[in-house]
Design a protein around this motif. Structure first.
Motif, PDB file in Angstrom:
ATOM      1  N   GLY A 140      47.249  44.223  40.045  1.00 14.73           N
ATOM      2  CA  GLY A 140      47.743  43.308  38.979  1.00 14.73           C
ATOM      3  C   GLY A 140      48.628  42.477  39.400  1.00 14.73           C
ATOM      4  O   GLY A 140      49.649  42.241  40.000  1.00 14.73           O
ATOM      5  N   SER A 141      49.099  41.608  37.835  1.00 15.20           N
ATOM      6  CA  SER A 141      49.923  40.378  38.237  1.00 15.20           C
ATOM      7  C   SER A 141      51.598  41.265  37.686  1.00 15.20           C
ATOM      8  O   SER A 141      52.208  41.559  39.032  1.00 15.20           O
ATOM      9  N   ALA A 142      51.287  42.313  37.369  1.00 18.37           N
ATOM     10  CA  ALA A 142      52.839  43.007  37.199  1.00 18.37           C
ATOM     11  C   ALA A 142      53.344  43.528  38.478  1.00 18.37           C
ATOM     12  O   ALA A 142      54.888  43.939  39.021  1.00 18.37           O
ATOM     13  N   ASP A 143      51.901  43.846  38.999  1.00 23.42           N
ATOM     14  CA  ASP A 143      51.831  44.739  40.604  1.00 23.42           C
ATOM     15  C   ASP A 143      52.932  44.092  41.485  1.00 23.42           C
ATOM     16  O   ASP A 143      54.144  43.554  41.926  1.00 23.42           O
ATOM     17  N   PHE A 144      52.013  42.613  41.238  1.00 23.77           N
ATOM     18  CA  PHE A 144      52.737  41.501  42.339  1.00 23.77           C
ATOM     19  C   PHE A 144      54.003  41.650  42.627  1.00 23.77           C
ATOM     20  O   PHE A 144      54.668  41.234  43.393  1.00 23.77           O
ATOM     21  N   LEU A 145      54.332  41.056  41.205  1.00 26.70           N
ATOM     22  CA  LEU A 145      55.320  39.925  40.847  1.00 26.70           C
ATOM     23  C   LEU A 145      56.093  40.938  41.092  1.00 26.70           C
ATOM     24  O   LEU A 145      57.505  40.241  41.815  1.00 26.70           O
ATOM     25  N   GLU A 146      56.379  42.452  41.019  1.00 27.02           N
ATOM     26  CA  GLU A 146      57.040  43.940  41.670  1.00 27.02           C
ATOM     27  C   GLU A 146      57.640  43.821  42.395  1.00 27.02           C
ATOM     28  O   GLU A 146      58.654  43.989  43.022  1.00 27.02           O
ATOM     29  N   ALA A 147      56.656  43.996  43.290  1.00 24.18           N
ATOM     30  CA  ALA A 147      56.554  43.440  44.851  1.00 24.18           C
ATOM     31  C   ALA A 147      57.065  42.389  45.347  1.00 24.18           C
ATOM     32  O   ALA A 147      57.450  42.409  46.237  1.00 24.18           O
TER      33      ALA A 147
END
Length: 151
Positions: free
Chosen positions: A128-135
């Motif tokens: 998800g976008s949250a996962d992507f941005l955290e990475a």
């Protein structure tokens, strides 16, 4: 304690599923308040959402649920909205595609625009976008004021 939430949600779910009746707007509101305030266990949340899914979509119920969720929103006041694009993805395309809306937000920023990206953890795909941005190293658990300052 989850006792009040459990009693409310348990009664609602039993009534909906066992008595085969529609959920009342007040039950939907109370259940969503418990869910949004973190008073429910994952099993209680699943039972409540399943009870909602097991009935015909009622516009009044959708309205009450939306109003309740909005009442939990944290304001993010952006004074200067020039060159600001507000972008959100829908997710759940079932095609296991990459996160198109987040990638689009990165392209917008690379082009000199400011981007307010909305998103969450993956629910149906791998990222998800949250996962992507955290990475990428972004801090995503911010207050409305912190988000406004970042934008």
């Amino acid at each position: 304690s989850n006792a009040p939430a459990m009693a409310s949600i348990k009664a609602t779910v039993q009534s909906i599923l066992l008595e085969k009746r529609k959920m009342k707007a007040s039950e939907a509101r109370d259940g969503m308040k418990d869910l949004m305030s973190g008073k429910t266990t994952p099993a209680q949340a699943a039972a409540f959402l399943t009870a909602l899914q097991c009935q015909e979509l009622d516009p009044e119920i959708v309205k009450v649920l939306a109003e309740t969720m909005v009442s939990f929103a944290m304001p993010c006041i952006i004074a200067d909205r020039s060159n600001l694009v507000d972008i959100v993805g829908t997710g759940g395309d079932g095609l296991d595609s990459f996160n198109v809306s987040t990638a689009a937000g990165i392209v917008l920023v690379a082009c000199g625009l400011r981007c307010a990206k909305h998103g969450n953890r993956s629910a149906t795909g791998s990222v998800g976008s949250a996962d992507f941005l955290e990475a990428l190293g972004c801090k995503i658990n911010l207050s409305g004021e912190q988000v406004a300052a970042a934008i």
